[in-house]
Scaffold this motif. Structure first.
Motif, PDB file in Angstrom:
ATOM      1  N   LYS A 173       0.849  -1.174   0.000  1.00  0.00           N
ATOM      2  CA  LYS A 173       0.000   0.000   0.000  1.00  0.00           C
ATOM      3  C   LYS A 173       0.889   1.229   0.000  1.00  0.00           C
ATOM      4  CE  LYS A 173      -3.959   1.994   2.085  1.00  0.00           C
ATOM      5  NZ  LYS A 173      -4.642   2.332   3.269  1.00  0.00           N
ATOM      6  N   GLY A 174       0.714   2.084  -0.997  1.00  0.00           N
ATOM      7  CA  GLY A 174       1.460   3.345  -1.044  1.00  0.00           C
ATOM      8  C   GLY A 174       0.636   4.442  -0.397  1.00  0.00           C
ATOM      9  N   ILE A 175       1.281   5.247   0.433  1.00  0.00           N
ATOM     10  CA  ILE A 175       0.535   6.289   1.147  1.00  0.00           C
ATOM     11  C   ILE A 175       1.127   7.663   0.842  1.00  0.00           C
ATOM     12  CG2 ILE A 175      -0.084   7.156   3.441  1.00  0.00           C
ATOM     13  CD1 ILE A 175       0.064   4.266   4.365  1.00  0.00           C
ATOM     14  N   ASP A 176       0.293   8.538   0.306  1.00  0.00           N
ATOM     15  CA  ASP A 176       0.752   9.897   0.022  1.00  0.00           C
ATOM     16  C   ASP A 176       0.601  10.734   1.294  1.00  0.00           C
ATOM     17  OD1 ASP A 176       1.172  12.476  -0.655  1.00  0.00           O
ATOM     18  OD2 ASP A 176      -0.307  12.549  -2.279  1.00  0.00           O
ATOM     19  N   ALA A 177       1.695  10.957   1.983  1.00  0.00           N
ATOM     20  CA  ALA A 177       1.651  11.737   3.229  1.00  0.00           C
ATOM     21  C   ALA A 177       2.478  13.015   3.087  1.00  0.00           C
ATOM     22  CB  ALA A 177       2.141  10.878   4.393  1.00  0.00           C
ATOM     23  N   LYS A 178       2.717  13.428   1.860  1.00  0.00           N
ATOM     24  CA  LYS A 178       3.598  14.587   1.621  1.00  0.00           C
ATOM     25  C   LYS A 178       3.208  15.788   2.470  1.00  0.00           C
ATOM     26  CE  LYS A 178       3.271  14.674  -3.072  1.00  0.00           C
ATOM     27  NZ  LYS A 178       2.917  13.408  -3.698  1.00  0.00           N
ATOM     28  N   GLN A 179       1.898  16.123   2.426  1.00  0.00           N
ATOM     29  CA  GLN A 179       1.480  17.346   3.104  1.00  0.00           C
ATOM     30  C   GLN A 179       1.692  17.274   4.621  1.00  0.00           C
ATOM     31  OE1 GLN A 179       0.824  19.860   1.021  1.00  0.00           O
ATOM     32  NE2 GLN A 179       1.074  21.077   2.886  1.00  0.00           N
ATOM     33  N   ARG A 180       1.468  16.090   5.192  1.00  0.00           N
ATOM     34  CA  ARG A 180       1.659  15.952   6.646  1.00  0.00           C
ATOM     35  C   ARG A 180       3.106  16.230   7.022  1.00  0.00           C
ATOM     36  NH1 ARG A 180      -1.615  10.682   8.868  1.00  0.00           N
ATOM     37  NH2 ARG A 180      -0.696  11.263  10.873  1.00  0.00           N
ATOM     38  N   PHE A 181       4.038  15.762   6.174  1.00  0.00           N
ATOM     39  CA  PHE A 181       5.458  16.008   6.463  1.00  0.00           C
ATOM     40  C   PHE A 181       5.798  17.479   6.261  1.00  0.00           C
ATOM     41  CE2 PHE A 181       5.522  11.419   6.071  1.00  0.00           C
ATOM     42  CZ  PHE A 181       6.497  11.033   6.964  1.00  0.00           C
ATOM     43  N   TYR A 182       5.308  18.079   5.147  1.00  0.00           N
ATOM     44  CA  TYR A 182       5.618  19.496   4.904  1.00  0.00           C
ATOM     45  C   TYR A 182       5.052  20.365   6.026  1.00  0.00           C
ATOM     46  CZ  TYR A 182       6.891  18.112   0.102  1.00  0.00           C
ATOM     47  OH  TYR A 182       7.478  17.531  -0.992  1.00  0.00           O
ATOM     48  N   ASP A 183       3.832  20.038   6.487  1.00  0.00           N
ATOM     49  CA  ASP A 183       3.239  20.830   7.571  1.00  0.00           C
ATOM     50  C   ASP A 183       4.106  20.744   8.821  1.00  0.00           C
ATOM     51  OD1 ASP A 183       1.204  21.519   5.923  1.00  0.00           O
ATOM     52  OD2 ASP A 183      -0.273  20.095   6.760  1.00  0.00           O
ATOM     53  N   ALA A 184       4.573  19.534   9.134  1.00  0.00           N
ATOM     54  CA  ALA A 184       5.365  19.363  10.364  1.00  0.00           C
ATOM     55  C   ALA A 184       6.727  20.040  10.241  1.00  0.00           C
ATOM     56  CB  ALA A 184       5.549  17.875  10.657  1.00  0.00           C
ATOM     57  N   LEU A 185       7.211  20.186   9.014  1.00  0.00           N
ATOM     58  CA  LEU A 185       8.549  20.762   8.820  1.00  0.00           C
ATOM     59  C   LEU A 185       8.521  22.289   8.682  1.00  0.00           C
ATOM     60  CD1 LEU A 185      10.029  18.150   6.328  1.00  0.00           C
ATOM     61  CD2 LEU A 185      11.005  18.729   8.560  1.00  0.00           C
ATOM     62  N   ALA A 186       7.336  22.844   8.446  1.00  0.00           N
ATOM     63  CA  ALA A 186       7.243  24.276   8.138  1.00  0.00           C
ATOM     64  C   ALA A 186       7.963  25.117   9.189  1.00  0.00           C
ATOM     65  CB  ALA A 186       5.778  24.687   8.039  1.00  0.00           C
ATOM     66  N   GLY A 187       8.881  25.937   8.739  1.00  0.00           N
ATOM     67  CA  GLY A 187       9.563  26.871   9.638  1.00  0.00           C
ATOM     68  C   GLY A 187      10.719  26.267  10.428  1.00  0.00           C
ATOM     69  N   LEU A 188      10.910  24.938  10.378  1.00  0.00           N
ATOM     70  CA  LEU A 188      12.016  24.341  11.150  1.00  0.00           C
ATOM     71  C   LEU A 188      13.328  24.487  10.372  1.00  0.00           C
ATOM     72  CD1 LEU A 188      10.576  20.959  12.537  1.00  0.00           C
ATOM     73  CD2 LEU A 188      10.681  23.200  13.642  1.00  0.00           C
ATOM     74  N   THR A 189      14.385  24.930  11.069  1.00  0.00           N
ATOM     75  CA  THR A 189      15.680  25.072  10.393  1.00  0.00           C
ATOM     76  C   THR A 189      16.763  24.212  11.041  1.00  0.00           C
ATOM     77  OG1 THR A 189      16.162  26.953  11.795  1.00  0.00           O
ATOM     78  CG2 THR A 189      15.262  27.448   9.610  1.00  0.00           C
ATOM     79  N   ASP A 190      16.575  23.845  12.298  1.00  0.00           N
ATOM     80  CA  ASP A 190      17.597  23.063  13.002  1.00  0.00           C
ATOM     81  C   ASP A 190      17.560  21.609  12.520  1.00  0.00           C
ATOM     82  OD1 ASP A 190      19.445  22.710  15.412  1.00  0.00           O
ATOM     83  OD2 ASP A 190      17.903  21.182  15.733  1.00  0.00           O
TER      84      ASP A 190
END
Ligand code: XMP
Length: 506
Positions: free
Chosen positions: A268-285
């Motif tokens: 089963k392939g799962i498209d979770a791109k947006q969940r990862f981008y949302d969690a990464l937003a603004g993180l630089t460390d």
């Protein structure tokens, strides 16, 4: 099988590799913590050690218990230990014995030296030397400076050698090991990829019965080979999950999913791109980015695993180097791994774990994969970090930056393949730098980002050197990237080795 008792030498894994190259199965265990020695153990090899037998806290083991029951080969420390505590004496050598030496004397009739020519070059690496041996010991090989280069305990099948047969500088080392393993221990050389597959599939079938297993595929070698083995054993009861975290290479998710489906895997392939981008937003460390990715992966995987009814097992592609218990130079017994506390873990982490590859080294995983008919593109793939392109975009992540990096990286990797250098490089990838620089394109001034190219040679990723890629190839790649990837006007090449740099930039 053969048991290798580890006293903490840097060469212990190499001994195991050599034994297995002779198609004989072996296991490494700490000298003070090993499984019951039953009739399947045909012989024992004692490794070298950073300790000296003259040290008060030198590692001890139960030699008496098995030296009459099965053949033993002591290598370096192992040889010194047996000699020192059985009537002989080990002393610091007057000249430190490192590097090449030649076996000027060899007792020809001794089975250990069958087909080993006189003068054979061996590799020494020790600060101690066996000065005297007990009455019932016989010298069976010497070099100019080391009289007791090899001995046999008379009337037993216990042997000791001062040199390291496992390193390639010991020219006849492999022959010597074969003599010990086949002629002296009576091992059959029948441990091959095909026999491994046959016994592993049968054992998995027996262990798992009608149980269901979930397994996360990454597109890498280990999880792919583990999945195919499990698939051979239990078919549709293996439920594979492949997560698109939006941080993979260009088109990789679709391509890999497609080739897994062609292999017949229940995936089963799962498209979770947006969940990862949302969690990464603004993180630089970098560490915060890694943690966020790890957390979201666990959530996504747990959701997917819950959709499989009555699942009992979690399949994993863990390989042997990750499970070998290490002997630490300081306080050997303190290193036994502690177990995780299962409270608070997501549900899939409470499942029983099945790891079909946990006895194999990486090169053996590839051989098994090849014997299973897995796509050479998957088996020959460069290592790719779990957090993917997120640690190759310095600073914060946006989908736009990911898209730019994917384009540049695809041009880079395709050119490496087309030039026939992909397989010679251990790992390669493009990095998106968060700096802008001035350029000109036609009559226009540009102010855009920089792409850095990285390619390294390595054996295990612990140390690495930058690859001396041909200038013409670098020129072609740079040209193609700047002309085709909007947002990039400059390409640089990383010429740092590890250490002091690392392979990844974050
Ligand atoms: P470094 O950058 O430490 O990388 O020289 C050594 C190897 O490890 C990989 N790497 C990772 N792999 N998760 C992974 O699964 C990570 O967070 C990670 N960081 C580095 C890297 O690609 C190289 O092969």
């Amino acid at each position: 099988k053969i048991l290798i008792l580890d006293f903490g030498s840097q060469f212990t894994q190499l001994i195991a590799r050599r034994v297995r190259e002779l198609n004989i199965y072996c296991e490494i265990h700490p000298f003070n913590h090993y499984p019951e020695i039953d009739s399947t153990v045909k012989g024992i090899i004692l490794s070298g050690s950073p300790y000296s037998v003259r040290q008060e806290d030198a590692p001890h083991f139960e030699f008496e218990k098995f030296h009459t029951t099965r053949p033993i080969l002591g290598v370096c420390y192992g040889a010194q230990y047996v000699a020192h505590f059985h009537g002989g004496e080990v002393l610091p050598s007057s000249t430190r014995e490192y590097g090449r030496a030649n076996l000027e004397y060899i007792k020809k009739e001794n089975p250990l030296f069958k087909d080993v020519p006189g003068g054979s070059q061996v590799w020494m690496s020790h600060g101690d030397t066996i000065a005297t041996i007990g009455d019932n010991f016989e010298v069976i090989a010497s070099t100019d400076s080391v009289k007791v280069a090899a001995y046999q305990v008379t009337g037993t099948q216990t042997y000791g050698i001062q040199f390291h047969p496992e390193v390639t500088h010991s020219i006849d080392g492999k022959q010597l090991l074969q003599n010990f393993l086949v002629d002296i221990c009576g091992c059959k050389q029948d441990w091959t990829p095909d026999s491994f597959i046959e016994t592993t599939v049968a054992a998995l079938r027996e262990k798992l019965g009608d149980d269901k297993v979930v397994l996360g595929l990454s597109g890498g070698v280990d999880s792919s080979v583990a999945a195919v083995l499990l698939h051979h054993a239990i078919g549709k009861n293996l439920h594979c999950i492949f997560v698109d975290n939006g941080l993979l290479r260009k088109d990789e998710f679709e391509q890999v999913l497609d080739s897994y489906q062609h292999m017949g895997l229940n995936i089963k392939g799962i498209d979770a791109k947006q969940r990862f981008y949302d969690a990464l937003a603004g993180l630089t460390d970098p560490e915060k980015k890694r943690k966020a990715i790890g957390r979201v992966f666990i959530e996504v995987f747990d959701d997917a695993a819950h959709e499989v009814q009555d699942v009992k097992w979690l399949g994993q592609g863990t390989i042997y180097p990750d499970v070998i218990e290490s002997v630490s130079v300081k306080g050997p017994s303190a290193t036994i791994k502690s177990h995780h506390n299962v409270g608070g873990l997501p549900d899939f982490m409470k499942l029983k774990v099945v790891e079909p590859l946990n006895t194999l080294f990486k090169d053996e995983v590839r051989k098994v994969g090849k014997a299973l008919g897995i796509d050479p593109n998957i088996l020959g793939r460069h290592p790719f970090p779990g957090p993917g392109l997120a640690i190759r975009i310095l600073g914060d992540i946006t989908p736009e930056k990911v898209a730019i990096l994917q384009e540049a990286d695809a041009i880079y990797i395709n050119n490496l393949r087309a030039a026939g250098v992909y397989d010679k490089v251990w790992q390669a990838g493009a990095i998106f730098l968060p700096v802008q620089s001035v350029g000109v394109m036609g009559d226009e001034r540009t102010y855009e980002n920089v792409i850095c190219l990285r390619a390294v040679e390595s054996v295990d990723g612990m140390t690495a050197d930058w690859c001396h890629l041909p200038y013409d190839l670098l020129a072609k790649i740079s040209n193609e990237i700047i002309n085709n990837v909007k947002g990039i006007n400059r390409v640089v090449y990383d010429i740092s080795s590890k250490p002091p740099a690392t392979i990844e930039w974050e």
